[in-house]
Scaffold this active site. Structure first.
Site, mmCIF file in Angstrom:
data_model
loop_
_atom_site.group_PDB
_atom_site.id
_atom_site.type_symbol
_atom_site.label_atom_id
_atom_site.label_comp_id
_atom_site.label_asym_id
_atom_site.label_seq_id
_atom_site.Cartn_x
_atom_site.Cartn_y
_atom_site.Cartn_z
ATOM 1 N N TYR A 28 37.223 47.869 34.246
ATOM 2 C CA TYR A 28 37.813 49.203 33.501
ATOM 3 C C TYR A 28 37.980 50.291 34.534
ATOM 4 O O TYR A 28 38.100 51.531 34.023
ATOM 5 C CB TYR A 28 37.244 49.450 32.178
ATOM 6 N N GLU B 279 43.626 41.089 36.702
ATOM 7 C CA GLU B 279 42.599 40.795 35.746
ATOM 8 C C GLU B 279 42.559 39.196 35.574
ATOM 9 O O GLU B 279 41.228 38.913 35.519
ATOM 10 C CB GLU B 279 43.185 41.369 34.370
#
Ligand code: UDP
Ligand code: MG
Length: 140
Positions: free
Chosen positions: A51, A128
Protein backbone atom coordinates in the site's frame (compact mmCIF):
# COMPACT_ATOMS: atom_id res chain seq x y z
CA UNK A 1 -13.16 -7.38 -25.63
CA UNK A 2 -9.90 -8.90 -24.41
CA UNK A 3 -9.53 -11.36 -21.58
CA UNK A 4 -7.94 -9.47 -18.70
CA UNK A 5 -6.46 -10.31 -15.29
CA UNK A 6 -6.76 -8.34 -12.08
CA UNK A 7 -5.51 -8.69 -8.53
CA UNK A 8 -7.86 -9.13 -5.57
CA UNK A 9 -7.47 -9.39 -1.81
CA UNK A 10 -10.10 -10.69 0.60
CA UNK A 11 -9.17 -8.56 3.62
CA UNK A 12 -8.79 -9.53 7.30
CA UNK A 13 -12.25 -8.31 8.36
CA UNK A 14 -13.76 -10.79 5.90
CA UNK A 15 -11.53 -13.80 6.55
CA UNK A 16 -12.12 -13.27 10.30
CA UNK A 17 -15.89 -13.51 9.76
CA UNK A 18 -15.57 -16.61 7.52
CA UNK A 19 -16.79 -14.76 4.42
CA UNK A 20 -14.20 -16.09 1.93
CA UNK A 21 -16.64 -18.41 0.17
CA UNK A 22 -19.44 -15.84 0.03
CA UNK A 23 -17.07 -13.29 -1.56
CA UNK A 24 -15.60 -15.75 -4.08
CA UNK A 25 -19.17 -16.62 -5.09
CA UNK A 26 -19.78 -12.93 -5.93
CA UNK A 27 -16.75 -12.96 -8.25
CA UNK A 28 -17.74 -16.22 -9.92
CA UNK A 29 -21.37 -15.15 -10.34
CA UNK A 30 -20.09 -12.03 -12.15
CA UNK A 31 -18.14 -14.17 -14.62
CA UNK A 32 -14.71 -13.74 -13.03
CA UNK A 33 -12.54 -16.87 -12.75
CA UNK A 34 -10.09 -17.46 -9.89
CA UNK A 35 -6.86 -18.41 -11.71
CA UNK A 36 -4.60 -18.15 -8.63
CA UNK A 37 -5.34 -18.08 -4.92
CA UNK A 38 -3.49 -18.24 -1.62
CA UNK A 39 -4.28 -17.54 2.01
CA UNK A 40 -1.42 -15.77 3.74
CA UNK A 41 -0.77 -13.64 6.82
CA UNK A 42 1.08 -10.44 5.87
CA UNK A 43 3.54 -8.72 8.17
CA UNK A 44 2.94 -5.00 8.71
CA UNK A 45 6.02 -4.27 6.57
CA UNK A 46 4.68 -6.40 3.70
CA UNK A 47 1.30 -4.66 3.93
CA UNK A 48 3.11 -1.30 3.96
CA UNK A 49 5.02 -2.17 0.79
CA UNK A 50 1.81 -3.23 -0.96
CA UNK A 51 0.00 0.00 0.00
CA UNK A 52 3.02 2.33 -0.32
CA UNK A 53 1.13 4.54 -2.80
CA UNK A 54 -0.94 5.62 0.23
CA UNK A 55 2.10 6.23 2.51
CA UNK A 56 1.35 9.95 2.92
CA UNK A 57 -2.35 9.46 3.68
CA UNK A 58 -3.53 9.86 7.29
CA UNK A 59 -5.02 6.34 7.36
CA UNK A 60 -1.84 4.57 6.16
CA UNK A 61 -0.55 3.29 9.51
CA UNK A 62 -3.98 2.05 10.59
CA UNK A 63 -4.48 0.42 7.17
CA UNK A 64 -1.16 -1.48 7.44
CA UNK A 65 -1.98 -2.62 11.00
CA UNK A 66 -5.37 -3.85 9.82
CA UNK A 67 -3.99 -5.69 6.78
CA UNK A 68 -1.56 -7.55 9.07
CA UNK A 69 -4.17 -8.30 11.76
CA UNK A 70 -5.39 -11.65 10.34
CA UNK A 71 -4.96 -13.77 7.20
CA UNK A 72 -5.88 -12.46 3.77
CA UNK A 73 -6.75 -14.33 0.59
CA UNK A 74 -4.74 -13.04 -2.39
CA UNK A 75 -6.24 -13.94 -5.77
CA UNK A 76 -5.88 -13.33 -9.48
CA UNK A 77 -9.22 -12.97 -11.25
CA UNK A 78 -9.59 -13.41 -15.00
CA UNK A 79 -12.41 -12.42 -17.32
CA UNK A 80 -13.64 -10.00 -19.95
CA UNK A 81 -12.89 -6.51 -18.67
CA UNK A 82 -11.84 -8.03 -15.34
CA UNK A 83 -10.38 -4.88 -13.76
CA UNK A 84 -13.53 -2.78 -14.18
CA UNK A 85 -15.84 -5.73 -13.53
CA UNK A 86 -14.11 -6.52 -10.24
CA UNK A 87 -14.35 -2.87 -9.13
CA UNK A 88 -18.07 -3.00 -9.97
CA UNK A 89 -18.65 -6.18 -7.95
CA UNK A 90 -16.63 -4.71 -5.03
CA UNK A 91 -18.63 -1.47 -4.79
CA UNK A 92 -17.45 1.94 -3.59
CA UNK A 93 -14.58 2.22 -1.08
CA UNK A 94 -16.94 3.50 1.63
CA UNK A 95 -19.67 0.90 2.17
CA UNK A 96 -22.12 3.72 2.89
CA UNK A 97 -21.75 4.72 -0.79
CA UNK A 98 -21.62 1.17 -2.24
CA UNK A 99 -24.42 0.08 -4.56
CA UNK A 100 -26.85 -2.58 -3.33
CA UNK A 101 -25.69 -6.13 -3.98
CA UNK A 102 -21.99 -5.26 -4.09
CA UNK A 103 -19.49 -6.99 -1.79
CA UNK A 104 -18.82 -3.83 0.20
CA UNK A 105 -22.53 -3.00 0.57
CA UNK A 106 -23.22 -6.48 1.91
CA UNK A 107 -20.11 -7.25 3.94
CA UNK A 108 -17.86 -4.23 4.66
CA UNK A 109 -17.68 -2.97 8.23
CA UNK A 110 -16.28 0.54 7.56
CA UNK A 111 -14.35 2.59 4.98
CA UNK A 112 -11.13 1.04 6.28
CA UNK A 113 -12.30 -2.50 6.99
CA UNK A 114 -14.04 -2.89 3.66
CA UNK A 115 -13.58 -6.61 2.93
CA UNK A 116 -11.83 -6.47 -0.46
CA UNK A 117 -9.04 -4.86 -2.47
CA UNK A 118 -9.06 -4.71 -6.29
CA UNK A 119 -6.55 -3.28 -8.76
CA UNK A 120 -7.58 0.02 -10.34
CA UNK A 121 -5.73 -0.13 -13.72
CA UNK A 122 -3.76 -2.55 -15.94
CA UNK A 123 -0.42 -1.18 -14.67
CA UNK A 124 -1.30 -1.64 -11.00
CA UNK A 125 -2.80 -5.08 -11.70
CA UNK A 126 0.50 -6.22 -13.22
CA UNK A 127 2.60 -4.91 -10.32
CA UNK A 128 0.23 -6.26 -7.66
CA UNK A 129 -0.02 -9.73 -9.25
CA UNK A 130 3.78 -9.92 -9.43
CA UNK A 131 4.10 -8.91 -5.75
CA UNK A 132 2.08 -11.96 -4.65
CA UNK A 133 2.42 -14.61 -7.38
CA UNK A 134 5.07 -16.15 -9.60
CA UNK A 135 4.14 -17.04 -13.18
CA UNK A 136 4.07 -20.70 -12.19
CA UNK A 137 1.26 -20.00 -9.70
CA UNK A 138 -1.10 -18.55 -12.31
CA UNK A 139 -2.75 -21.85 -13.08
CA UNK A 140 -5.89 -20.85 -14.98
N1 UDP B 1 -8.97 3.64 3.31
C1 UDP B 1 -9.20 4.10 4.60
N2 UDP B 1 -9.72 5.36 4.79
C2 UDP B 1 -10.02 6.18 3.73
C3 UDP B 1 -9.79 5.70 2.43
C4 UDP B 1 -9.26 4.43 2.24
O1 UDP B 1 -8.92 3.40 5.58
O2 UDP B 1 -10.50 7.30 3.95
C5 UDP B 1 -8.41 2.29 3.10
C6 UDP B 1 -9.48 1.29 2.64
O3 UDP B 1 -9.20 0.02 3.22
C7 UDP B 1 -9.25 1.29 1.14
C8 UDP B 1 -7.73 1.40 1.07
O4 UDP B 1 -7.40 2.32 2.10
O5 UDP B 1 -9.77 0.10 0.53
C9 UDP B 1 -7.17 1.90 -0.24
O6 UDP B 1 -7.82 3.12 -0.57
P1 UDP B 1 -8.31 3.39 -2.07
O7 UDP B 1 -8.69 4.84 -2.14
O8 UDP B 1 -7.30 2.89 -3.04
O9 UDP B 1 -9.67 2.54 -2.16
P2 UDP B 1 -10.03 1.20 -2.97
O10 UDP B 1 -9.24 1.20 -4.25
O11 UDP B 1 -9.69 0.03 -2.07
O12 UDP B 1 -11.51 1.29 -3.22
MG1 MG C 1 -7.20 1.48 -4.55
Amino acid sequence: MALERTFSIIKPDATRRNLTGAIVKKFEDAGLRVVASKRIHLSKAQAGEFYKVHAERPFYDELCEFMASAPIVAQVLEGENAIAKNREVMGATNPADAAAGTIRAEFAESVGENSVHGSDAPETAEVEIAYFFSGLELVG
